[in-house]
Design an enzyme around this catalytic site. Sequence first.
Site, short mmCIF file in Angstrom:
data_model
loop_
_atom_site.label_atom_id
_atom_site.label_comp_id
_atom_site.label_asym_id
_atom_site.label_seq_id
_atom_site.Cartn_x
_atom_site.Cartn_y
_atom_site.Cartn_z
N GLY A 1 31.86 21.16 41.04
CA GLY A 1 32.39 19.99 41.86
C GLY A 1 31.37 19.28 42.68
N GLU A 2 31.73 19.12 43.70
CA GLU A 2 30.87 18.52 44.69
C GLU A 2 30.42 19.09 45.87
OE1 GLU A 2 29.25 15.41 44.21
OE2 GLU A 2 28.32 15.87 46.26
N SER A 3 29.17 19.60 45.82
CA SER A 3 28.64 20.32 46.87
C SER A 3 28.59 20.06 48.18
CB SER A 3 27.02 20.81 46.52
OG SER A 3 26.34 19.71 46.72
N CYS B 1 26.57 25.15 38.95
CA CYS B 1 26.22 23.77 39.16
C CYS B 1 26.45 23.69 41.10
CB CYS B 1 27.31 22.89 38.70
SG CYS B 1 26.66 21.01 38.34
N ARG C 1 19.30 18.73 43.76
CA ARG C 1 20.78 18.26 43.29
C ARG C 1 20.49 17.07 42.48
NH1 ARG C 1 23.87 15.48 47.46
NH2 ARG C 1 25.52 15.47 45.98
N ILE D 1 26.52 18.97 33.77
CA ILE D 1 27.19 17.71 34.40
C ILE D 1 26.75 17.23 35.82
CG2 ILE D 1 29.39 16.91 34.87
CD1 ILE D 1 30.52 19.24 33.25
N ARG D 2 25.95 16.36 35.82
CA ARG D 2 25.39 16.00 37.31
C ARG D 2 24.51 17.11 37.75
NH1 ARG D 2 28.57 14.35 41.09
NH2 ARG D 2 30.35 15.47 40.15
N HIS E 1 27.48 24.47 33.28
CA HIS E 1 28.93 25.25 33.18
C HIS E 1 29.27 25.99 31.96
CE1 HIS E 1 30.65 22.81 36.48
NE2 HIS E 1 29.67 21.86 36.17
N GLU F 1 31.83 27.82 31.39
CA GLU F 1 33.16 27.99 31.06
C GLU F 1 33.53 26.69 30.13
OE1 GLU F 1 31.77 26.92 33.91
OE2 GLU F 1 33.11 25.43 34.66
N1 GLN Z 1 26.21 16.86 41.45
C1 GLN Z 1 27.03 17.59 42.01
C2 GLN Z 1 26.62 17.88 43.61
O1 GLN Z 1 25.58 17.49 43.86
C3 GLN Z 1 26.85 19.08 41.18
C4 GLN Z 1 27.85 18.62 39.96
C5 GLN Z 1 28.53 19.71 39.52
O2 GLN Z 1 29.14 20.73 40.08
N2 GLN Z 1 28.93 19.71 38.34
O3 GLN Z 1 27.35 18.78 44.32
#
Ligand code: GLN
Length: 176
Positions: free
Chosen positions: A29-31, A61, A90, A119-120, A156, A158
Amino acid sequence: MLRSLGAEVVPVRRPADLDGVAGLVIPGGESTVIDKLTRMLGLAVPLRERISAGMPVLGTCAGLILLSDRLADARPDQQTLGGLDVLTRRNAFGGQNESFEADLRVPELGSRPVHAAFIRAPVVEEPGEAVQVLAALPDGRAVAVEQGALLGLSFHPEVTGEPRFHERFLAHVRAA
Ligand code: GLN
């Protein structure tokens, strides 16, 4: 993924939800958002207590970012729960367009490679002494690390249907 492996799964949204759980997955998600929400909802302190008491955690992630003791390219006010003695960078590959899939060699999980979705994604740049690197990129940067019952993944599993890290996490839960 956890249900398909036979685990009983509940969402954790409030401190009281933690009482009944034997292990925790901190998802992607987004940390920065997960950090803000865990603090706002009063979860950050009990989570830190459970992590230092040895609760098994699988962080994928953004979850790896939350488990990291140190961050590079964090937002200035960003905090983590910590537990893993690592420096994690990050967005190490750039933005959404630089997301990719790759096959990783993970000897601890057997000879079949892990097909992983980044993913990012973050990477672990400085794993401490007590940290075992389970998988690294060809350039040497770590993307799967373990320290005691804490498992941190840049990718990920999953998303690509790879169950072996979740199995390993559940083995930590059973052992705890
Ligand atoms: N780039 C996101 C972050 O800094 C992490 C991306 C992800 O969980 N797929 O939180």
